[in-house]
Design a protein around this motif. Structure first.
Motif, PDB file in Angstrom:
ATOM      1  N   GLY A 245       0.799  -1.222   0.000  1.00 19.90           N
ATOM      2  CA  GLY A 245       0.000   0.000   0.000  1.00 19.90           C
ATOM      3  C   GLY A 245       0.829   1.268   0.000  1.00 19.90           C
ATOM      4  N   THR A 246       2.152   1.171   0.288  1.00 19.63           N
ATOM      5  CA  THR A 246       2.944   2.392   0.436  1.00 19.63           C
ATOM      6  C   THR A 246       4.251   2.362  -0.345  1.00 19.63           C
ATOM      7  OG1 THR A 246       4.113   1.548   2.390  1.00 19.63           O
ATOM      8  CG2 THR A 246       2.069   2.744   2.779  1.00 19.63           C
ATOM      9  N   THR A 247       4.417   1.451  -1.271  1.00 17.53           N
ATOM     10  CA  THR A 247       5.684   1.336  -1.992  1.00 17.53           C
ATOM     11  C   THR A 247       6.125   2.675  -2.564  1.00 17.53           C
ATOM     12  OG1 THR A 247       5.224  -0.952  -2.555  1.00 17.53           O
ATOM     13  CG2 THR A 247       6.872   0.175  -3.883  1.00 17.53           C
ATOM     14  N   GLY A 248       7.340   3.091  -2.198  1.00 15.22           N
ATOM     15  CA  GLY A 248       7.932   4.295  -2.753  1.00 15.22           C
ATOM     16  C   GLY A 248       7.387   5.596  -2.228  1.00 15.22           C
ATOM     17  N   THR A 249       6.680   5.577  -1.073  1.00 12.23           N
ATOM     18  CA  THR A 249       6.018   6.804  -0.648  1.00 12.23           C
ATOM     19  C   THR A 249       6.663   7.519   0.515  1.00 12.23           C
ATOM     20  OG1 THR A 249       4.566   5.604   0.868  1.00 12.23           O
ATOM     21  CG2 THR A 249       3.787   5.929  -1.377  1.00 12.23           C
ATOM     22  N   GLY A 250       7.657   6.982   1.190  1.00 10.64           N
ATOM     23  CA  GLY A 250       8.147   7.828   2.264  1.00 10.64           C
ATOM     24  C   GLY A 250       8.994   7.228   3.334  1.00 10.64           C
ATOM     25  N   PHE A 251       8.899   7.878   4.529  1.00 11.34           N
ATOM     26  CA  PHE A 251       9.917   7.689   5.553  1.00 11.34           C
ATOM     27  C   PHE A 251       9.936   6.296   6.147  1.00 11.34           C
ATOM     28  CE2 PHE A 251       8.155   7.418   9.848  1.00 11.34           C
ATOM     29  CZ  PHE A 251       6.821   7.686   9.627  1.00 11.34           C
ATOM     30  N   LEU A 252       8.876   5.538   6.005  1.00 13.03           N
ATOM     31  CA  LEU A 252       8.878   4.192   6.570  1.00 13.03           C
ATOM     32  C   LEU A 252       9.933   3.307   5.914  1.00 13.03           C
ATOM     33  CD1 LEU A 252       5.126   3.413   7.233  1.00 13.03           C
ATOM     34  CD2 LEU A 252       6.974   3.531   8.896  1.00 13.03           C
ATOM     35  N   GLN A 253      10.433   3.712   4.755  1.00 16.96           N
ATOM     36  CA  GLN A 253      11.517   2.967   4.129  1.00 16.96           C
ATOM     37  C   GLN A 253      12.866   3.313   4.760  1.00 16.96           C
ATOM     38  OE1 GLN A 253       9.506   3.948  -0.023  1.00 16.96           O
ATOM     39  NE2 GLN A 253      11.452   2.962  -0.305  1.00 16.96           N
ATOM     40  N   ASP A 254      12.927   4.388   5.520  1.00 16.75           N
ATOM     41  CA  ASP A 254      14.195   4.886   6.019  1.00 16.75           C
ATOM     42  C   ASP A 254      14.523   4.319   7.398  1.00 16.75           C
ATOM     43  OD1 ASP A 254      14.325   6.416   3.751  1.00 16.75           O
ATOM     44  OD2 ASP A 254      13.447   8.181   4.702  1.00 16.75           O
ATOM     45  N   ASP A 255      15.822   4.316   7.697  1.00 22.69           N
ATOM     46  CA  ASP A 255      16.296   3.950   9.019  1.00 22.69           C
ATOM     47  C   ASP A 255      15.714   4.941  10.029  1.00 22.69           C
ATOM     48  OD1 ASP A 255      17.771   3.309  11.289  1.00 22.69           O
ATOM     49  OD2 ASP A 255      19.625   2.983  10.174  1.00 22.69           O
ATOM     50  N   PRO A 256      15.138   4.457  11.145  1.00 21.13           N
ATOM     51  CA  PRO A 256      14.593   5.391  12.137  1.00 21.13           C
ATOM     52  C   PRO A 256      15.672   6.202  12.849  1.00 21.13           C
ATOM     53  CG  PRO A 256      14.525   3.133  12.967  1.00 21.13           C
ATOM     54  CD  PRO A 256      14.909   3.047  11.519  1.00 21.13           C
ATOM     55  N   VAL A 257      16.936   5.828  12.681  1.00 24.05           N
ATOM     56  CA  VAL A 257      18.031   6.525  13.361  1.00 24.05           C
ATOM     57  C   VAL A 257      18.396   7.797  12.606  1.00 24.05           C
ATOM     58  CG1 VAL A 257      20.486   6.369  13.937  1.00 24.05           C
ATOM     59  CG2 VAL A 257      18.958   4.443  14.415  1.00 24.05           C
ATOM     60  N   TRP A 258      18.426   8.930  13.319  1.00 21.06           N
ATOM     61  CA  TRP A 258      18.780  10.194  12.678  1.00 21.06           C
ATOM     62  C   TRP A 258      19.829  10.975  13.466  1.00 21.06           C
ATOM     63  CZ3 TRP A 258      17.534  14.531  15.594  1.00 21.06           C
ATOM     64  CH2 TRP A 258      16.586  14.346  16.617  1.00 21.06           C
TER      65      TRP A 258
END
Length: 435
Positions: free
Chosen positions: A320-333
């Motif tokens: 449902g969210t392929t290619g759409t945002g931050f959930l693909q990113d490492d939560p570490v900032w």
């Protein structure tokens, strides 16, 4: 709009894997209506393809050759439910590096190799989802990463292991530790070898993951101070009850002055605290933050179908969210430091055994006061010339309490081992009262 057919592979086909397959079959129509995608399990990697299974897949689905999954580029999404760091780690890394998204229920893998996994996912644009690795059906990762992304969570307190909570609940009803553990094994709440659960290792891995996501900084598993429940006895349970508290294995992480403290261990929990009422194999996680003050998520934290439901939810989220945002990113900032283990303050329950004679209480009070440990409540139980003292202190750093107990143990009047257990209460130790 026509439905999109999505072939899915499973790494592992045990209790959780079979439950994932069954849910995708039984709820396929609902998933398709919600997402426009039909998720189909077409491959499952197993050790023994001939083993009898409750939910048997179609002919040709099971394979013992990793290449049938790793080498098949048509498998865009893979669910890893085999457990362990090896060989699951290399398999997941290879899948992510090739651009295929992965859902995992593997807490040890995410806790130990999360940085590598997210780097591989970021490089290829794949997604890595791991809700099922923490509290099974409780969507705490989703809440932290989405609903509370701007909340500045600074404290986590939770019961994140169903086995130990069942054992301690049974002990609260009068069973010994051995009896409670045997009952948990008989009912399927504990493994034949329960070491990872009762020793605190399972909860520690989950806390490392939760802390990393909540605080936005890598919290290595090695940072988590761990104590299990093997040493909890009926004496501890009775002492807690006398103080209007309950014994729970708590996972606690605190962000204080830009530094992180993370620990797993038994605690005395005030009966008015929300976690005191969490019984049996259930889990609960309390999150505290600037914008939310406090919220509690509670539900079943273990079991094949419960864990499978979280895996399926992550699979659905990916399509449902392929290619759409931050959930693909490492939560570490950013990078936070570890708070020195003895610096975090807490109220404490102390159990002291001493000779029952004049002047002993004064000596004990002196040793506690010399470390700045203030007594809030004290009960003395004399027995055959000795006395057991049950003490609740005001907040004091763990290091100071440890030094005071070491001095007390060295006193000639000391009998037995002096112990300290943290107290968790929301009403202050002055108001705890005595049963």
């Amino acid at each position: 709009m026509p439905s999109v057919d999505v072939p899915v592979a499973l790494l592992g086909y045990g209790t959780v894997g079979a439950s994932v397959h069954r849910l995708l079959e039984e709820q396929g129509d609902e998933i398709e209506r919600a997402t426009g995608h039909r998720l189909r399990v077409v491959r499952a990697l197993v050790r023994d393809a001939d083993k009898e299974r409750r939910f048997a897949p179609a002919t040709g689905v099971l394979t013992t050759d990793p290449a049938d999954v790793l080498g098949d580029s048509s498998l865009a999404i893979v669910a890893e439910v085999m457990g362990g760091v090896e060989p699951a780690g290399p398999y997941v890394l290879e899948l992510l590096a090739s651009g295929r998204s992965v859902v995992t229920a593997n807490k040890q893998l995410v806790a130990r190799r999360g940085a590598e996994l997210f780097a591989a996912a970021a490089s290829s644009g794949a997604q890595l989802r791991f809700e099922a690795s923490v509290c099974a059906a409780i969507p705490v990762i989703k809440v932290l990463r989405e609903s509370l992304v701007s909340t500045n969570v600074h404290k986590i307190v939770g019961i994140v292991n169903g086995t130990t909570n069942f054992v301690l609940s049974a002990m609260d009803e009068g069973r010994t530790y051995a009896q409670a553990l045997a009952e948990a094994q008989e009912l399927g709440y504990a493994e034949a070898d329960p070491t990872d659960d009762v020793g605190g290792g399972d909860a520690a891995a989950k806390l490392a993951i939760l802390s990393t996501v909540a605080f936005g900084s890598r919290v290595p598993l090695e940072w988590v101070a761990v104590e299990g429940i093997e040493g909890v006895t009926q004496e501890h349970v009775r002492a807690a009850r006398a103080l209007d508290m309950r014994v729970k294995l708590l996972a606690r992480a605190t962000l204080a002055d830009g530094r992180v403290d993370a620990r797993v261990g038994p605690a005395f929990v005030d009966v008015r605290h929300p976690l005191a009422a969490v019984e049996g194999p259930f889990n609960a996680v309390m999150l505290q933050g600037d914008a939310i003050r406090e919220i509690t998520l509670e539900g079943p934290g273990a079991g094949g179908i419960e864990t499978a439901s979280a895996v399926v939810a992550d699979l659905v989220s990916i399509v449902g969210t392929t290619g759409t945002g931050f959930l693909q990113d490492d939560p570490v900032w950013h990078e936070l430091e570890r708070l020195p283990p003895g610096d975090l303050a807490s109220p404490w329950y102390l159990r002291l055994e001493v000779e029952d004679r004049a002047g002993v209480l004064e000596r004990l009070a002196h040793e506690l006061a010399s470390e700045g440990v203030s007594v809030a409540r004290l009960v003395q139980q004399p027995v055959d010339g000795h006395a057991t003292l049950h003490v609740v202190t005001h907040e004091a750093p763990a290091g100071r309490v440890d030094r005071a107990l070491a001095a007390i143990r060295a006193l000639p009047e000391s009998r037995g081992d002096a112990i300290a257990i943290p107290v968790v209460s929301q009403r202050g130790v002055e108001n705890l009262g005595w049963a």
